[in-house]
Design a protein around this motif. Structure first.
Motif, PDB file in Angstrom:
ATOM      1  N   THR A 217       0.818  -1.220   0.000  1.00  0.00           N
ATOM      2  CA  THR A 217       0.000   0.000   0.000  1.00  0.00           C
ATOM      3  C   THR A 217       0.852   1.271   0.000  1.00  0.00           C
ATOM      4  N   LYS A 218       2.189   1.124  -0.121  1.00  0.00           N
ATOM      5  CA  LYS A 218       3.088   2.284  -0.013  1.00  0.00           C
ATOM      6  C   LYS A 218       3.599   2.770  -1.360  1.00  0.00           C
ATOM      7  N   GLY A 219       3.210   2.100  -2.429  1.00  0.00           N
ATOM      8  CA  GLY A 219       3.582   2.568  -3.759  1.00  0.00           C
ATOM      9  C   GLY A 219       5.027   2.315  -4.143  1.00  0.00           C
ATOM     10  N   VAL A 220       5.710   1.363  -3.494  1.00  0.00           N
ATOM     11  CA  VAL A 220       7.092   1.036  -3.857  1.00  0.00           C
ATOM     12  C   VAL A 220       7.070   0.141  -5.089  1.00  0.00           C
ATOM     13  N   ARG A 221       7.627   0.624  -6.191  1.00  0.00           N
ATOM     14  CA  ARG A 221       7.571  -0.118  -7.457  1.00  0.00           C
ATOM     15  C   ARG A 221       8.873  -0.837  -7.778  1.00  0.00           C
ATOM     16  N   TYR A 222      10.000  -0.306  -7.302  1.00  0.00           N
ATOM     17  CA  TYR A 222      11.305  -0.884  -7.637  1.00  0.00           C
ATOM     18  C   TYR A 222      12.030  -1.226  -6.345  1.00  0.00           C
ATOM     19  N   MET A 223      12.190  -2.522  -6.109  1.00  0.00           N
ATOM     20  CA  MET A 223      12.742  -2.996  -4.844  1.00  0.00           C
ATOM     21  C   MET A 223      13.841  -4.031  -5.093  1.00  0.00           C
ATOM     22  N   LEU A 224      14.900  -3.927  -4.292  1.00  0.00           N
ATOM     23  CA  LEU A 224      16.015  -4.875  -4.351  1.00  0.00           C
ATOM     24  C   LEU A 224      16.112  -5.587  -3.010  1.00  0.00           C
ATOM     25  N   TYR A 225      16.342  -6.901  -3.049  1.00  0.00           N
ATOM     26  CA  TYR A 225      16.564  -7.672  -1.830  1.00  0.00           C
ATOM     27  C   TYR A 225      17.912  -8.366  -1.943  1.00  0.00           C
ATOM     28  N   VAL A 226      18.699  -8.294  -0.871  1.00  0.00           N
ATOM     29  CA  VAL A 226      19.974  -9.007  -0.829  1.00  0.00           C
ATOM     30  C   VAL A 226      20.050  -9.777   0.474  1.00  0.00           C
ATOM     31  N   HIS A 227      20.356 -11.058   0.368  1.00  0.00           N
ATOM     32  CA  HIS A 227      20.495 -11.947   1.521  1.00  0.00           C
ATOM     33  C   HIS A 227      21.978 -12.255   1.680  1.00  0.00           C
ATOM     34  N   ALA A 228      22.538 -11.910   2.853  1.00  0.00           N
ATOM     35  CA  ALA A 228      23.966 -12.090   3.105  1.00  0.00           C
ATOM     36  C   ALA A 228      24.169 -13.069   4.243  1.00  0.00           C
ATOM     37  N   GLY A 229      24.826 -14.173   3.942  1.00  0.00           N
ATOM     38  CA  GLY A 229      25.079 -15.189   4.957  1.00  0.00           C
ATOM     39  C   GLY A 229      26.277 -16.019   4.556  1.00  0.00           C
TER      40      GLY A 229
END
Length: 416
Positions: A217-229
Motif C-alpha cells: 500500500t506504499k507505492g514502492v515499485r522498484y525494490m532490491l533484496y539481498v540476503h547475506a550469509g
C-alpha cells in the motif's frame, strides 16, 4: 512438477483451478492488494460493468474467498460495502531452505502468519531428514488448527540455488553441511507426501515477495533484496513484478569482482577477487582465523573452547563484547559488501533495498557500515536516494514469502 496427485483415493485441487474465471482471478487479486476495498473502487479500477462485477463478487463470496467487512465512508449517497479476503478460506505453508537455518511457516489466506518453526542445518540435516521434519510439522499444525485437507492450499519453497523452479528440483547448491543436496526433487517428494500443490523458487525471490507484500500500500515499485550469509543472494522487483532470469543463478551476486587481483574464490571456477570472498560468513571466519594465527590479541581466545574452530557465532559473541579484532573484521567485510551494493544501486536504481540474512540480523554493525559505504559510493547521490531496511519479516521473510508465492499463484496461471 505436477499440480495434481492422487493417493488413497484423494486428490488435491490445482492452484489454477481454485479460481477458474479470469475475471474472478483479477478481482480477487485487487482485493488481496488492499486490506479493504469498496465495490465502487473495484468498478473503477477493473473496467467491468456493474452487472459483471456483481456476478464476480457473488462468485468469489460463494467460493468463500472474500467476505463483506463493513461499510466505507459515504460520499453523499449510501455508504459503500467493503470487501476483503476471507482469512479462513485456507492456509498456505512456506518453507525456507537455507544453509545455516531452515524454517517453516503457515499463513492464512489473508497473508497473516499463524505459526512458524526453524531447524539448524547441521551435518545430519540431509534432504530426507528435512523432508521428514517438514511433513511431520505440517501434520501437527493441521491437527492443532483443525484444518480440513481441502483448506490446505499449497506449500511454497524458497531454497538455496541453483534450482529449476519448473520441475521443483534443487540442482547444485554449495556449502551445505550435510551431504546429498544435489539434484533433489524436493517439489515432487513433498507433493507426494502432503498431497498439496508445491511451488519452488529461489529464497531471495520469495523474500522479496514477502517484503513487497508488506509494502503493497506504499507505492514502492522498484525494490532490491539481498540476503547475506554463508553466500550472497539477490532478487529484484521492477514495476511491482518479480524479475526472473533465463536460468536460476543463485550465486551470481557473489561472483561480482570488486578487486581484480584479489584472493581466489573458495570453489574451483569462481572469480578471483569476487564479493563472495570478502563479504560472507565464510570470508569473516577465514579472516578471523588468519589474524589469530598472526598473534593478534582478541576476546575470541576466551570464547573459543580448547580445540574448537573459530566460527561466525564466536565472532558475533566477541563483537557483542566490543572486541577490537572482531569489530575490525566485521567492519571490513561490511565495507566490501557496501561497495558491491553500490555497484548494484548504480545499475538497478531501486527505490528501496531490503537487506536480510545472518550478517544483517546478528548485529547492527554490518548493516550500518554496509549501507553508509553504499550511500557514499552511489552515483547521483544525493539527487538519487534509496531507502535501506532490514525488512518487515526479518529472518522469516523467505518462509513467509514462500507461502505468499502460493497465494499469488491463485490469481495467475502457473507457468509451464
Amino acid at each position: 512438477m505436477s499440480n495434481t496427485h492422487a493417493q488413497d483415493g484423494r486428490t488435491h485441487l490445482p492452484l489454477q483451478d481454485r479460481i477458474p474465471s479470469s475475471k474472478a482471478r483479477e478481482i480477487f487479486r485487487r482485493i488481496r492488494q488492499k486490506h479493504e476495498i469498496s465495490k465502487n473502487d473495484l468498478l473503477t479500477k477493473s473496467g467491468l460493468t456493474v452487472s459483471t462485477l456483481t456476478r464476480v463478487l457473488e462468485e468469489l463470496s460463494a467460493a468463500g474467498l472474500i467476505e463483506e467487512s463493513g461499510f466505507g465512508a459515504s460520499t453523499g449517497g449510501r455508504r459503500p460495502i467493503l470487501y476483503r479476503t476471507r482469512a479462513s478460506y485456507g492456509y498456505c505453508f512456506g518453507l525456507d531452505i537455507s544453509r545455516t537455518t531452515s524454517r517453516l511457516a503457515i499463513v492464512d489466506a489473508a497473508g497473516q502468519k499463524i505459526d512458524s518453526i526453524s531447524w539448524t542445518m547441521t551435518e545430519h540435516m540431509t534432504p530426507s531428514a528435512l523432508i521428514d521434519y517438514v511433513v511431520e510439522q505440517i501434520q501437527l499444525w493441521v491437527a492443532k488448527y483443525r484444518i480440513p485437507h481441502e483448506q490446505c492450499i499449497g506449500l511454497g519453497i524458497g531454497a538455496v540455488g541453483t534450482l529449476d523452479r519448473f520441475t521443483g528440483i534443487i540442482e547444485n547448491p554449495q556449502w551445505f553441511y550435510a551431504p546429498g543436496w544435489n539434484d533433489v526433487p524436493i517439489g515432487a517428494e513433498l507433493e507426494h507426501r502432503l498431497r498439496i500443490p508445491v511451488l519452488l523458487d529461489n529464497g531471495a525471490n520469495t523474500a522479496i515477495i514477502a517484503e513487497s507484500w508488506s509494502n503493497r500500500t506504499k507505492g514502492v515499485r522498484y525494490m532490491l533484496y539481498v540476503h547475506a550469509g554463508v553466500g550472497l543472494r539477490s532478487a529484484m522487483m521492477a514495476d511491482g513484478k518479480l524479475i526472473h532470469g533465463a536460468t536460476d543463478m543463485e550465486g551470481s551476486l557473489g561472483q561480482m569482482i570488486i578487486q581484480a587481483d584479489g584472493i581466489p574464490h573458495r570453489t574451483p571456477g569462481g572469480n578471483y577477487g569476487c564479493l563472495d570472498s570478502y563479504a560472507t560468513i565464510y570470508a569473516i571466519e577465514r579472516e578471523a582465523i588468519s589474524k589469530l594465527r598472526t598473534g593478534r590479541p582478541s576476546r575470541l581466545q576466551s570464547v573459543i573452547q580448547l580445540g574448537e574452530a573459530v566460527t561466525f557465532r564466536h565472532i558475533i559473541e566477541a563483537l557483542h563484547q566490543q572486541d577490537t579484532l572482531a569489530t575490525e573484521i566485521v567492519s571490513q567485510a561490511a565495507t566490501y559488501f557496501g561497495i558491491g551494493l553500490a555497484n548494484l544501486l548504480n545499475v538497478l536504481h531501486p527505490e528501496k533495498v531490503i537487506l536480510g540474512g545472518p550478517l544483517m540480523t546478528s548485529n547492527d554493525l554490518f548493516f550500518y557500515t554496509a549501507t553508509q559505504t553504499a550511500i557514499r559510493r552511489t552515483y547521483h547521490y544525493p539527487s538519487y536516494q534509496v531507502v535501506f531496511s532490514k525488512g518487515t519479516y526479518g529472518e522469516e521473510a523467505i518462509a513467509i514469502g514462500a507461502a505468499l508465492l502460493v497465494l499469488d499463484n491463485l490469481t495467475s496461471r502457473q507457468e509451464a
